[in-house]
Scaffold this active site. Sequence first.
Site, PDB file in Angstrom:
ATOM      1  N   LYS A 170      -0.316   5.809   0.247  1.00  0.00           N
ATOM      2  CA  LYS A 170       0.492   5.887  -0.979  1.00  0.00           C
ATOM      3  C   LYS A 170       1.420   4.710  -1.219  1.00  0.00           C
ATOM      4  O   LYS A 170       2.379   4.798  -1.978  1.00  0.00           O
ATOM      5  CB  LYS A 170       1.292   7.209  -1.064  1.00  0.00           C
ATOM      6  N   HIS A 207      -5.753   2.167   7.311  1.00  0.00           N
ATOM      7  CA  HIS A 207      -4.374   2.658   7.406  1.00  0.00           C
ATOM      8  C   HIS A 207      -3.883   2.580   8.870  1.00  0.00           C
ATOM      9  O   HIS A 207      -2.790   3.051   9.180  1.00  0.00           O
ATOM     10  CB  HIS A 207      -4.293   4.134   6.983  1.00  0.00           C
TER      11      HIS A 207
END
Length: 333
Positions: free
Chosen positions: A78, A145
């Site tokens: 995000k 990530h």
Amino acid sequence: NYLRDDVKSPECEDLLSSLPSEEDWVPTSLPSEVDCVPSSLRLYQGFWFPSWLLNSVVACQNHFQAHPSDILLVTSPKCGTTWLKAILFALMNRAKYSDSYSQKRHPLLTQNPHDLVPFLEFRLYLQNKNPDLTAFTSPRLLATHLPYSSLPRSVRDSNCKLVYLCRNPKDTFISMWHYFNKLRPEEKGQLPLPEALDKFCRGVSWCGPYWDHVLGYHKASSEMPEKVLFMKYEEMKADPSVQVRRLADFMGRPFSEEELRNGTVEGILRMCSFDNLSALEVNRSGKLPTGLENKWFFRKGEVGDCVNYMSAEMGERIDGVMEEKLHGSGLKF
Ligand code: A3P
């Protein structure tokens, strides 16, 4: 099938059961139609990962071979991954789509950025323990990530380049909360915001603690600026053309005088803008193979939206934790 049989292998079971566990923000794995299994967060090498992802993380660590020409985009969930995937793809392929006829056929107009720049552990190694990456043309554009300390050895040891994008923790947190609420099964309802805040401030979020993720790359970037480019979402929003030129320089593909004159930078930014990407049919109604809806990656795309959801007190709690954790690093949000 996104959850391979060996997820249930004794080896994986042993690893899973030995790791500290916390309730996940989303109680099940990704909504791929094939297999949706219960999820918990597991602390692996100092970071929290959804249990269904661990096998893929380990496979990626064991098998991924970086090439010196690879460019890897790294983010915490995000922080603006989708935007930067689009920009990196457009930058890398700009010669191919420079005239106006080709521009109309640009892959970003018909494909989601996550399909064009796939994640290693959240896509390629989730599908297959040792995926065939030979179809990728060089230089390969990939994403992850994973925290710096958990990257596959070859990524740290080779001359490949890492672009790291982070974001103000309060906006990241609010973006996460909205996103994970979309992933939660309807009958579970929303995760109450105070509960989510508590998890975030204890470091218990996907690939968190958030601060440790950022600090790992911040340190790597200050030690090896030619290998790791450290970027902030807010700086991209404030002065995108400066940041895109910085990116192009880092990738070893600086803009030519002619490109600067003929508006290539502005063209890339327009194509990758929130308004343009989010309005495309593929991003309004398409889905990723993992079952995620493309539109979930486009919410507001603004700086400071956290104030619309968090009380001053909640904000102060995140500020306090960040201040303590980032103390002495020279890094500020
Ligand atoms: P918000 O939820 O604050 O709107 P990620 O891509 O890492 O999952 O991050 C998603 C966040 O980036 C969301 O933030 C999303 O709206 C925002 N985003 C997506 N595309 C963007 C774009 N083209 N420009 C700016 N922000 C974008």
